[in-house]
Design an enzyme around this catalytic site. Structure first.
Site, PDB file in Angstrom:
ATOM      1  N   GLU A 247      -8.117  30.025  42.894  1.00  0.00           N
ATOM      2  CA  GLU A 247      -9.563  30.182  42.681  1.00  0.00           C
ATOM      3  C   GLU A 247      -9.716  31.374  41.751  1.00  0.00           C
ATOM      4  O   GLU A 247      -9.610  32.517  42.181  1.00  0.00           O
ATOM      5  CB  GLU A 247     -10.277  30.473  44.019  1.00  0.00           C
ATOM      6  CG  GLU A 247     -10.201  29.367  45.051  1.00  0.00           C
ATOM      7  CD  GLU A 247     -11.113  28.191  44.737  1.00  0.00           C
ATOM      8  OE1 GLU A 247     -11.954  28.298  43.828  1.00  0.00           O
ATOM      9  OE2 GLU A 247     -10.943  27.159  45.377  1.00  0.00           O
ATOM     10  N   CYS A 281     -17.777  35.662  40.743  1.00  0.00           N
ATOM     11  CA  CYS A 281     -16.982  34.660  40.018  1.00  0.00           C
ATOM     12  C   CYS A 281     -17.868  33.529  39.526  1.00  0.00           C
ATOM     13  O   CYS A 281     -17.671  33.015  38.431  1.00  0.00           O
ATOM     14  CB  CYS A 281     -15.861  34.125  40.893  1.00  0.00           C
ATOM     15  SG  CYS A 281     -16.437  33.461  42.459  1.00  0.00           S
TER      16      CYS A 281
HETATM   17  P1  NAD Z   1      -7.034  40.382  40.714  1.00  0.00           P
HETATM   18  O1  NAD Z   1      -6.414  39.169  40.098  1.00  0.00           O
HETATM   19  O2  NAD Z   1      -6.847  41.676  40.028  1.00  0.00           O
HETATM   20  O3  NAD Z   1      -6.488  40.609  42.198  1.00  0.00           O
HETATM   21  C1  NAD Z   1      -6.632  39.629  43.207  1.00  0.00           C
HETATM   22  C2  NAD Z   1      -5.586  39.864  44.278  1.00  0.00           C
HETATM   23  O4  NAD Z   1      -4.284  39.612  43.744  1.00  0.00           O
HETATM   24  C3  NAD Z   1      -5.551  41.278  44.848  1.00  0.00           C
HETATM   25  O5  NAD Z   1      -5.390  41.206  46.237  1.00  0.00           O
HETATM   26  C4  NAD Z   1      -4.314  41.867  44.186  1.00  0.00           C
HETATM   27  O6  NAD Z   1      -3.709  42.890  44.918  1.00  0.00           O
HETATM   28  C5  NAD Z   1      -3.410  40.660  44.110  1.00  0.00           C
HETATM   29  N1  NAD Z   1      -2.337  40.752  43.110  1.00  0.00           N
HETATM   30  C6  NAD Z   1      -2.326  41.469  41.957  1.00  0.00           C
HETATM   31  N2  NAD Z   1      -1.155  41.266  41.291  1.00  0.00           N
HETATM   32  C7  NAD Z   1      -0.423  40.408  42.033  1.00  0.00           C
HETATM   33  C8  NAD Z   1       0.863  39.816  41.880  1.00  0.00           C
HETATM   34  N3  NAD Z   1       1.621  40.057  40.820  1.00  0.00           N
HETATM   35  N4  NAD Z   1       1.295  38.979  42.845  1.00  0.00           N
HETATM   36  C9  NAD Z   1       0.535  38.697  43.926  1.00  0.00           C
HETATM   37  N5  NAD Z   1      -0.692  39.237  44.128  1.00  0.00           N
HETATM   38  C10 NAD Z   1      -1.174  40.076  43.192  1.00  0.00           C
HETATM   39  O7  NAD Z   1      -8.575  40.017  40.890  1.00  0.00           O
HETATM   40  P2  NAD Z   1      -9.745  40.959  41.408  1.00  0.00           P
HETATM   41  O8  NAD Z   1     -10.059  41.958  40.366  1.00  0.00           O
HETATM   42  O9  NAD Z   1      -9.461  41.417  42.788  1.00  0.00           O
HETATM   43  O10 NAD Z   1     -10.937  39.913  41.515  1.00  0.00           O
HETATM   44  C11 NAD Z   1     -11.769  39.589  40.456  1.00  0.00           C
HETATM   45  C12 NAD Z   1     -11.442  38.235  39.892  1.00  0.00           C
HETATM   46  O11 NAD Z   1     -11.498  37.269  40.928  1.00  0.00           O
HETATM   47  C13 NAD Z   1     -12.422  37.764  38.846  1.00  0.00           C
HETATM   48  O12 NAD Z   1     -11.733  37.116  37.801  1.00  0.00           O
HETATM   49  C14 NAD Z   1     -13.274  36.758  39.627  1.00  0.00           C
HETATM   50  O13 NAD Z   1     -13.931  35.809  38.816  1.00  0.00           O
HETATM   51  C15 NAD Z   1     -12.269  36.151  40.509  1.00  0.00           C
HETATM   52  N6  NAD Z   1     -12.883  35.512  41.673  1.00  0.00           N
HETATM   53  C16 NAD Z   1     -12.814  34.159  41.778  1.00  0.00           C
HETATM   54  C17 NAD Z   1     -13.417  33.532  42.852  1.00  0.00           C
HETATM   55  C18 NAD Z   1     -13.360  32.036  43.005  1.00  0.00           C
HETATM   56  O14 NAD Z   1     -13.648  31.559  44.089  1.00  0.00           O
HETATM   57  N7  NAD Z   1     -12.994  31.271  42.006  1.00  0.00           N
HETATM   58  C19 NAD Z   1     -14.063  34.291  43.831  1.00  0.00           C
HETATM   59  C20 NAD Z   1     -14.105  35.667  43.700  1.00  0.00           C
HETATM   60  C21 NAD Z   1     -13.495  36.266  42.611  1.00  0.00           C
END
Ligand code: NAD
Length: 503
Positions: A247, A281
């Site tokens: 997502e 998002c």
């Molecule tokens: P992010 O990708 O920076 O981090 C998300 C999660 O991934 C965090 O828990 C982080 O610690 C973890 N992570 C980071 N690197 C990783 C790796 N190499 N391996 C495994 N896990 C790892 O995203 P964010 O800044 O927390 O969230 C914002 C983003 O999320 C935006 O792009 C937003 O649009 C999206 N989002 C999507 C939805 C949806 O339902 N489609 C909902 C909410 C947010």
């Protein structure tokens, strides 16, 4: 916000690492959490595997009863949870309440509907196999790893957690490093309702802890976050052929037709684009407006947007930018839009401060600029004039993302909604689909794949199990070496009667 601290320990001891969760409005420490190591992640998944067998054994009714009690507890303590969300993300308390309310409603739906959606169902066995009783049931996968973002730290991960639990799985959850306290609140409250086994466990830390969860042997990894991290998750999960649900982000468009209710559309554009300081998002980032109503729509948007202010006082409608690094992205998108001929009719380059971004509405922005093509994740909108709604659909669809969209139109809402390349579309509203538990939620393209919410969200955390039970001996023995030439001739005749007719 977060800061990392590696706490020194006594001579000879391994360094125990923790990190702080900070209030983004003040930088005050709101909590300190362990950085879960790969070994600890593996141990949590091993515990979860045993807990999963017990949880599965409770059956739909037993799980529904626990989930319903958990829902009640979250409801009664929602103000306390909203305080944790507010402290870690900076969003206003009332906005935190809204995401909690939605998560509660989803919990109720998943608990109530899991048996109906996943329980054993009869299928027709067909004429050739009329002696068989055919059924399918959706069995839990086992242990689900959930990795969540910070922007909706309750609603978003709960879209995976609740549905995975209702389907009979155990869950190991790594919340964002910006919102570990919210994750802990959720896991602790669940453990009060389900104290027997660690059915829902928390691990905390950064990307490395998340990557360890991908490699831990979970049966599926449900990720919500940015497309860039989604790619890393898939790569890590590929090593063990662990299936993934992604997502990811979006660049959602709102379309305004010539016959739209302009007051409602302007209100929706500003709320959809700027609530939660644009860190949504499925937030509105681009608006395409029919030329015949463009000027009057824009005037209304300017009016509404000017009434919104970012701050931390009770009158401020939006809070700070939770992740400081995002300020740079928002600043860059606005600067690029302005440098390439765009105009700010509200806000502008000065709108981006050290913590807060004030509402910004950009017009005349070239379609190939960053502010139109990349996820901004700030309280900004680009608004563009289109000749007709065909052009609006074409421009809305010209994106690598495809999460959600919205259409304001009196006559053509459904038609335009169906033509938009996105997982969800709201007609004459924004983001309404997310609050309807029976509707699937997820994207296409770089917005990800797989679905949470609704029947599809329950099935996402299961495997279909097909069973064919012989009720009586077949009239024609097909699956035996004792099959005769006569049987072959009967089969040929039957299949010709059934399917051989020219049409
Ligand atoms: P992010 O990708 O920076 O981090 C998300 C999660 O991934 C965090 O828990 C982080 O610690 C973890 N992570 C980071 N690197 C990783 C790796 N190499 N391996 C495994 N896990 C790892 O995203 P964010 O800044 O927390 O969230 C914002 C983003 O999320 C935006 O792009 C937003 O649009 C999206 N989002 C999507 C939805 C949806 O339902 N489609 C909902 C909410 C947010």
């Amino acid at each position: 916000m977060t800061s990392v601290q590696t706490k020194p320990t006594g001579a000879g001891e391994a360094a125990a690492s923790t990190f702080d969760s900070l209030d983004p409005a003040t930088d005050e420490v709101v909590g300190t959490y362990p950085i879960t190591t790969a070994g600890e992640v593996d141990a949590a998944v091993a515990r979860a595997r045993e807990a999963a067998a017990w949880w599965q054994g409770l059956g739909f009714a037993g799980r529904a009863e626990r989930l319903t009690r958990w829902k009640g507890m979250i409801t009664r303590r929602s103000a306390q949870l909203a305080e944790v969300v507010h402290a870690e993300t900076g969003k206003p308390h009332s906005d935190a309440m809204i995401e909690i309310v939605l998560a509660i409603d989803h919990t109720a739906w998943a608990a109530k509907n899991a048996r109906k959606v996943l329980g054993r169902q009869k299928r027709s066995s067909g004429l050739l196999m009329a002696n068989q009783a055919a059924t399918v049931e959706y069995q839990p996968l086992g242990v689900i790893g959930v990795i969540g973002p910070w922007n909706y730290p309750v609603f978003t991960p709960m879209g995976s957690i609740i549905y995975a639990l209702a389907a009979g799985n155990a869950v190991v959850f790594k919340p964002s490093e910006y919102t570990p306290g919210v994750g802990k609140w959720l896991a602790d409250s669940f453990a009060e309702i389900v104290p027997e086994h660690p059915v829902f466990q928390l691990i905390t830390g950064f990307g490395e802890t998340g990557a360890a969860l991908c490699r831990s042997g979970v049966d599926k990894l449900a990720f919500t976050g940015s497309p860039g991290t989604g790619r890393k998750i898939m790569a890590a999960c590929a090593e063990t052929l662990t299936p993934v649900l992604i997502e990811a982000g979006g660049k959602d468009a709102l379309l305004v037709d010539s016959d739209a209710d302009l007051d409602a559309a302007a209100d929706a554009a500003v709320w959809g684009g700027m609530s939660n300081a644009g860190q949504t998002c499925v937030g509105v980032e681009r608006v395409y407006v029919h030329e015949s109503v463009y000027d009057s729509f824009l005037a209304k948007v300017v009016d509404v947007a000017k009434s919104v202010r970012a701050g931390s006082d009770p009158e401020a409608k939006i809070g700070p930018i939770t992740m400081p690094g995002q300020l740079k992205v928002i600043r860059r998108h606005i600067a690029d839009a302005l440098a390439r001929g765009g105009r700010a009719v509200v806000g502008g380059a000065d709108a981006v401060g050290d913590r807060y971004v004030q509402p910004t509405v950009l017009v005349d922005v070239p379609e190939d600029s960053e502010a139109v093509r990349e996820e901004t994740f700030g309280p900004t909108l680009t608004i563009a004039k289109v000749r007709d709604m065909d052009e609006a659909v074409a421009k809305a669809n010209d994106t690598k993302y495809g999460l959600a969209a919205a259409v304001y139109s009196r006559r053509r809402g459904m038609e335009l909604a169906r033509r938009l390349r996105s997982g969800m579309t709201a007609v004459n509203a924004v983001i309404s689909f997310a609050a309807i538990p029976s509707l699937p939620f997820g994207g296409v393209g770089e917005s990800g794949f797989g679905r949470i919410h609704g029947p599809e969200g329950l099935k996402e955390f299961t495997r279909p199990k097909a069973i064919a039970r012989q009720r009586f001996k077949p009239l024609m023995a097909l699956t035996s070496f004792s099959r005769t030439a006569k049987t072959d001739a009967q089969v040929a005749k039957l299949i010709t009667i059934l399917h051989g007719k020219r049409v």
